[in-house]
Design an enzyme around this catalytic site. Structure first.
Site, PDB file in Angstrom:
ATOM      1  CB  SER A 158      -0.912   0.016   1.230  1.00 46.36           C
ATOM      2  OG  SER A 158      -1.528   1.268   1.388  1.00 46.36           O
ATOM      3  CG  ASP A 160      -2.839   5.429   0.416  1.00 48.36           C
ATOM      4  OD1 ASP A 160      -2.207   6.124  -0.406  1.00 48.36           O
ATOM      5  OD2 ASP A 160      -4.020   5.108   0.255  1.00 48.36           O
ATOM      6  CB  VAL A 293       3.158  10.456 -11.306  1.00 53.24           C
ATOM      7  CG1 VAL A 293       2.982  11.448 -10.145  1.00 53.24           C
ATOM      8  CG2 VAL A 293       4.618  10.414 -11.717  1.00 53.24           C
ATOM      9  CG  ASN A 528      24.496   2.350   8.926  1.00 52.22           C
ATOM     10  OD1 ASN A 528      24.073   3.254   9.633  1.00 52.22           O
ATOM     11  ND2 ASN A 528      23.953   1.145   8.922  1.00 52.22           N
TER      12      ASN A 528
END
Length: 757
Positions: A158, A160, A293, A528
């Site tokens: 998803s 979102d 997009v 890192n």
């Protein structure tokens, strides 16, 4: 023998359902190849649940090469569709018959809450379907006995990022890239004309994308579902934009979630908001609707490597399932793959909409997670013009910011956030130009709210940075500069040399009393390799830069048979190399922590020759820049070239400083914001307590901790310039399993956390 190591003739189906999301292909690839490595048979169910209902050629057995070259593709190569038939019992009955025809009773389903809830309903009905199919004569009694339960594992696809219980869903990071890239590009044209842009982004029921894009892109105002516009929002918006211009902004960016509403339930369209700006400010506002997009195009590095890990873990989880345990989805919480009860996650997700409908907006934000709620507050501070800021008196504190160590994208974001949050606390914020030598030379200036405008999306380091650790001879000048500028605290943003410099200075506090001030280190290093820190600012950008470059290299090699060896930065820390290997599909990877032997190189060379004889056209090898004193990139190229005997050619190159360049990714901008917010909160506490300890801030397991610099070497293997504990090393077997047809190693399990723990 445990459940993960035993080999069984299990058949695993993989399907993608609902809206497509970038990274789904990475998950499909990982499921197929991990299943094959486990001795299971993977099947692709084409077009989501529609393929299960239709059966026949829509259910396809997958081989290792069937998922080659899909890692960098957007969308989903096995298709997705809305399936009305699956919502009915008859459709699910047909799906059960078609799955059993292929012997499939294990499923990995990639989709949103609707797809996953439908999957759970199907799972609960499974025994009934099997019984009825046996009674109908569609399957034999033997088949019915062999498949008494449906084993389901869900992965959330998803853009979102709307599933409660997981910090990040497949596709959300890439969608955020699309939005922030658009904001960065629109900002330049908006600034040229001193213009306002109103941008609509996806997120009809979840404000993650507009909120995080507002923070990462430096927007002036944002409308989200979890915090609908209240009465008088028109005047507040106009005042924000007007005062922002007065404070130094040349452009105005307003983000709007699609379907945004006010607190009375009235829809707020982008055009309505643009008209309001025109009416209240007299300034034309241009509307941009990003639309699909945001869903398209190649996935970000994060959506490739994290989706790969999720797919790998999904097979592990599916094969360990008893059929009686509660089905789960696998998500990401606190940086770790986490097992979450499927229907609890679906219920909690749908409950957010109910909270919004009921007007309980604070609870709706809290339901999204503590990080979401915290970012709402941070965004409000960052975007509020200084004329409207309401903060503490700051006690007259003067806080200086400097960069030290190698360049890391996101340093500017960290400095910007430090200035704006510091000003909101009532502090005077100072910038040091030129790192430690700049401080010694007294190049210190006050930074205003407007001075750091636009820094969020700039690469490089506006204050300048150097790798030097301040020598003892410079301590007197540093101390005098601290005293002359009345500096009460130092915020040092940088890499390992920054840490070593602060550690050395704190050891000289008796001789140089000016050093007896709080010094707080913010981790920024593409390597890192910093202590007490799992993810440093700049690392995600470096992985994306390396991934972009290698994608281009793979395209250039398509016309010939070639082995390409790329050298990746990271010094003696292999994190950058591993994650780039996972995100690009590199076949071989050599790092310092797992330094290659001559025997391994010889075996790898033989495997490569056999692979090219079998029809391969490209073989990609990544080498950590400090892999071995003897077996470096050039040595490997010579060995592989010697064994090629004209079958393929060998090219090698160091990707170099392009890994440090460019605008920081949204991930790095948000990480910098979170780390600085935590650091300034810690510093505020130090001022209140009169605590002058030097500390370093880092993200550990999703939480952000502060540790004492004087104890730094408890965490740091200084001989190798990396932490003793590197969480990502458990992921090393995954790279070989998903990249080699015959990896030569077993598919070792990776840890899956339970949310209760």
């Amino acid at each position: 023998m445990d459940a993960f190591t035993q080999q069984t003739p299990t058949r695993i189906g993989i399907l993608t359902s609902g809206g497509d999301a970038q990274g789904m292909n990475a998950a499909v690839r990982a499921v197929v190849r991990t299943a094959l490595a486990r001795g299971a048979k993977p099947y692709a169910i084409m077009e989501g649940w529609q393929g299960a209902v239709d059966g026949g050629s829509a259910i396809k057995e997958m081989q290792w090469s069937d998922v080659s070259s899909i890692l960098a593709e957007g969308g989903t190569v096995i298709g997705t569709a809305r399936c009305a038939a699956f919502r009915e019992y008859a459709g699910r009955h047909a799906a059960a018959r078609n799955l059993l025809e292929h012997g499939i009773d294990h499923l990995v389903v990639v989709g949103g809450d609707g797809s996953l809830s439908g999957t759970d309903e199907f799972r609960r009905e499974w025994a009934q379907h099997v019984q009825e199919l046996a009674a109908e004569g569609a399957i034999t009694e033997e088949t019915a006995r062999a498949h008494p339960a449906l084993h389901v594992v869900g992965l959330v696809g998803s853009i979102d990022n709307d599933m409660v219980g997981t910090d990040m869903t497949i596709g959300a990071d890439t969608a955020l890239h699309r939005i922030v890239d658009a904001i960065d590009q629109l900002t330049s044209t908006a600034a040229s004309h001193q213009r306002a842009f109103v941008i609509e982004v996806m997120g009809r029921h979840c404000g993650y994308l507009p909120l995080m894009a507002a923070v990462a892109g430096g927007a002036d105002y944002v409308f989200t579902p979890e915090d609908p516009a209240g009465p008088g929002w028109e005047d507040e918006l106009a005042e924000h934009l007007r005062l922002g211009r007065e404070a130094g902004r040349r452009e105005s960016i307003v983000l709007v979630a699609e379907g945004a509403k006010d607190r009375e339930g009235n829809e707020l369209t982008t055009q309505h908001i643009a008209d309001t700006i025109k009416e209240r400010t007299g300034e034309d506002a241009r509307v941009t609707i990003l639309g699909h997009v945001q869903r398209g195009g190649t996935p970000s590095a994060y959506d490739r490597w994290q989706s790969t890990l999720l797919g790998y873990a999904a097979v592990q989880e599916a094969l360990a399932s008893t059929g009686e345990d509660e089905p789960c989805i696998l998500g990401v919480r606190r940086g770790r793959i986490t097992r979450i009860p499927l229907m609890r996650a679906v219920r909690d997700t749908r409950a957010v909409k109910d909270l919004i409908a009921a007007g309980d907006f604070e609870a709706a934000q809290a339901a999204r997670g503590s990080s979401f709620s915290a970012m709402v507050g941070v965004n409000q501070i960052l975007s509020t013009p200084p004329q409207l800021a309401v903060g503490g008196d700051g006690g007259g504190k003067r806080v200086a910011i400097l960069h030290a160590g190698g360049l890391a994208p996101g340093m500017n974001t960290a400095a910007r956030v430090s200035v704006r949050l510091g000003i909101a606390k009532g502090w005077t914020m100072l910038g040091v130009d030129g790192s430690w030598s700049g401080l010694a030379d007294d190049r210190v200036r006050e930074l205003s709210w407007g001075d750091v405008e636009g820094w969020a999306f700039k690469g490089g380091a506006e204050l300048g940075t150097k790798r030097d650790v301040p020598p003892v001879e410079q301590y007197y000048a540093l101390g005098r500069a601290i005293e002359r500028n009345s500096i009460d605290a130092l915020i040092v943003i940088g890499g390992l040399n920054a840490y070593l410099g602060v550690h050395a200075m704190t050891g000289e506090r008796d001789r140089y009393p000016a050093f007896k001030i709080p010094m707080i280190l913010i981790p920024a290093s593409i390597d890192n390799n910093l202590p007490g820190c799992e993810l440093a600012i700049g690392t995600d950008t470096a992985i994306n830069n390396a991934t972009w470059a290698i994608d281009r290299i793979k395209e250039s090699a398509a016309a010939s048979k070639r082995c390409f060896i790329a050298e990746i930065m990271g010094r003696r820390c292999g994190y950058l190399t591993l994650m780039t290997a996972l995100s690009t599909g590199a076949e071989y990877m050599y790092i310092n922590e797992d330094a290659p032997s001559l025997e391994r190189i010889a075996a790898d060379s033989q495997r490569m020759v056999a692979s090219f004889k079998g029809g391969r056209r490209l073989f990609l090898t990544l080498v950590n820049e400090s892999t071995s004193e003897f077996y470096d990139r050039e040595f490997l190229a010579d060995v592989f070239n010697a064994e090629a005997q004209g079958l393929y050619d060998v090219r090698h190159s160091a990707l170099g400083h392009l890994q440090q360049g460019g605008a920081p990714t949204p991930f790095d901008r948000l990480l910098a914001t979170r780390l600085v917010n935590r650091a300034l909160g810690h510093l505020e506490g130090q001022f209140e307590r009169g605590d002058t300890n030097a500390t370093y801030i880092g993200q550990i397991g999703g939480g952000i901790e502060a540790r004492l610099v004087k104890n730094m070497f408890d965490d740091l293997d200084i001989a190798n310039r990396r932490p003793y504990d590197q969480w990502w090393r458990d992921l090393l077997p995954v790279q070989r399993i998903v990249s080699l047809a015959n990896p030569g190693i077993e598919a070792a399990p990776i840890t899956i956390d339970d949310p209760e723990s």
